[in-house]
Design a protein around this motif. Structure first.
Motif, PDB file in Angstrom:
ATOM      1  N   HIS A  98      -8.516   2.652  -8.158  1.00  0.00           N
ATOM      2  CA  HIS A  98      -8.368   2.370  -9.243  1.00  0.00           C
ATOM      3  C   HIS A  98      -7.029   1.815  -9.414  1.00  0.00           C
ATOM      4  N   ASP A  99      -6.848   0.960 -10.367  1.00  0.00           N
ATOM      5  CA  ASP A  99      -5.977  -0.177 -11.077  1.00  0.00           C
ATOM      6  C   ASP A  99      -4.920   0.133 -10.061  1.00  0.00           C
TER       7      ASP A  99
ATOM      8  N   THR B 120      -2.669  -1.779  -7.488  1.00  0.00           N
ATOM      9  CA  THR B 120      -1.476  -2.976  -7.176  1.00  0.00           C
ATOM     10  C   THR B 120      -0.551  -2.673  -5.928  1.00  0.00           C
TER      11      THR B 120
ATOM     12  N   LYS C 211      -3.678  -7.140  -7.790  1.00  0.00           N
ATOM     13  CA  LYS C 211      -2.818  -7.001  -8.754  1.00  0.00           C
ATOM     14  C   LYS C 211      -4.074  -6.022  -9.742  1.00  0.00           C
ATOM     15  N   GLY C 212      -3.779  -5.206 -10.324  1.00  0.00           N
ATOM     16  CA  GLY C 212      -4.984  -3.422 -11.150  1.00  0.00           C
ATOM     17  C   GLY C 212      -6.478  -4.071 -10.457  1.00  0.00           C
TER      18      GLY C 212
ATOM     19  N   THR D 217     -10.347  -2.056  -9.259  1.00  0.00           N
ATOM     20  CA  THR D 217     -10.906  -1.135  -9.570  1.00  0.00           C
ATOM     21  C   THR D 217     -11.967  -1.782  -9.537  1.00  0.00           C
TER      22      THR D 217
ATOM     23  N   GLY E 107      -1.641   2.429  -8.790  1.00  0.00           N
ATOM     24  CA  GLY E 107      -3.314   2.960  -8.781  1.00  0.00           C
ATOM     25  C   GLY E 107      -2.867   4.005  -7.910  1.00  0.00           C
TER      26      GLY E 107
ATOM     27  N   SER F 199     -12.242  -2.132 -18.929  1.00  0.00           N
ATOM     28  CA  SER F 199     -11.284  -1.537 -17.904  1.00  0.00           C
ATOM     29  C   SER F 199     -10.583  -2.708 -17.084  1.00  0.00           C
ATOM     30  N   GLY F 200      -9.176  -2.536 -16.311  1.00  0.00           N
ATOM     31  CA  GLY F 200      -8.189  -3.747 -15.940  1.00  0.00           C
ATOM     32  C   GLY F 200      -8.954  -5.743 -16.221  1.00  0.00           C
TER      33      GLY F 200
END
Length: 291
Positions: A5-6, A8, A25-26, A28, A63, A271-272
């Motif tokens: 989840h997210d 990094t 980077k982020g 998910t 994350g 999301s993301g």
């Protein structure tokens, strides 16, 4: 089962680590029980970094990564359920020891109470499961075995732990074509038994062959993900189309790279930074680095 989840990951670079560079980077996505997910992208896209974070070899900068609802915690119990296999099988073996020492180490760490004769039976059964003849590989040094045999030895090692998730990072890239298919078919058989696999690769054809779902990475971020048939059959992101156009086809001229288009999904939510174009098929902004 496995959820990112997210996530990094940043590395310090430059003199005295004065600069930070984001390799991931982020990100998910998840892997459910009995599923093969392909993580696809060019070199430097962050694929192996994600694999190393899942295996607890690199810490997450921000994350979260959870397995069976719990944060990843490297250690004996975690590695009983999650194992990784990497691109170069020779680097996983000490050249001064016989290759089957990996099984002795598993016994010492996880199955010390199992009698030697019973353990030998388990090892032979695991080797047969990966289509190896015990008499042809046990007692051999790594240099006496092929890359395909060594990769299968590592898969047999994972089977002896009764793992739930295998992180397979470019495990066929150093193998010849016929051996590559053997290893992929073996992974498909293990999936049928309920094993989950995160298959990290830059080879689109192999990812398409094996996985139910595909995650496409570009510069550390997810640009498209969804059912493999949808991602390959109806690619929505220009980068995905560019990758597919670069796959050589017999008796056809190679197409020029597809130019990156104007962003189609800028600020469309999700999301993301992903937009759900069709159920389960997500795509990112076409110009992530500028939007």
């Amino acid at each position: 089962m496995l959820k990112l989840h997210d996530v990094t990951k940043e590395f310090r670079v430059g003199a005295f680590g004065g600069r930070r560079v984001a390799a991931v980077k982020g990100v998910t996505f998840e892997v459910v029980p009995g599923e093969v997910v392909s993580l696809i992208g060019e070199s430097g896209s962050g694929k192996s970094t994600i694999g190393r974070m899942i295996l607890g070899l690199n810490p997450v900068t921000s994350g979260s990564i959870t397995f069976d609802g719990l944060p990843v915690k490297p250690g004996k119990e975690y590695y009983r359920r999650v194992q990784g296999i990497f691109q170069d099988p020779f680097s996983s073996f000490n050249p001064v020891f016989k290759a089957d020492r990996v099984f002795a180490m598993i016994k010492e760490t996880y199955h010390a109470s199992v009698p030697a004769p019973q353990w030998a039976e388990r090892v032979e059964a695991a080797l047969r499961d990966v289509r190896l003849n015990p008499g042809q590989v046990l007692g051999k040094y790594p240099h006496q075995l092929s890359g395909g045999q060594l990769q299968r030895l590592l898969i047999a090692r994972a089977l002896l732990l009764d793992i739930k998730l295998l992180v397979a990072d470019e495990i066929t890239s150093m193998l010849d074509a016929s051996t590559r298919i053997d290893v992929l078919n073996l992974l498909a058989e293990l999936k049928a038994r309920g094993l989950s696999v995160l298959y990290i690769t830059h080879d689109l054809s192999l990812g398409n062959y094996l996985a139910e779902r595909t995650v496409v990475l570009r510069k550390g971020g997810v640009v498209e993900m969804g059912p493999t048939g949808s991602v390959f059959g109806d690619p929505l992101h220009p980068y995905t189309r560019e990758l597919l156009s670069a796959v050589p086809r017999l008796h056809e001229p190679w197409d020029d790279a597809v130019p990156v288009e104007t962003c189609l999904y800028h600020r469309k939510g999700g999301s993301g930074g992903l937009y759900e174009a069709t159920p389960g098929h997500f795509v990112a902004c076409a110009r992530l680095e500028t939007c």
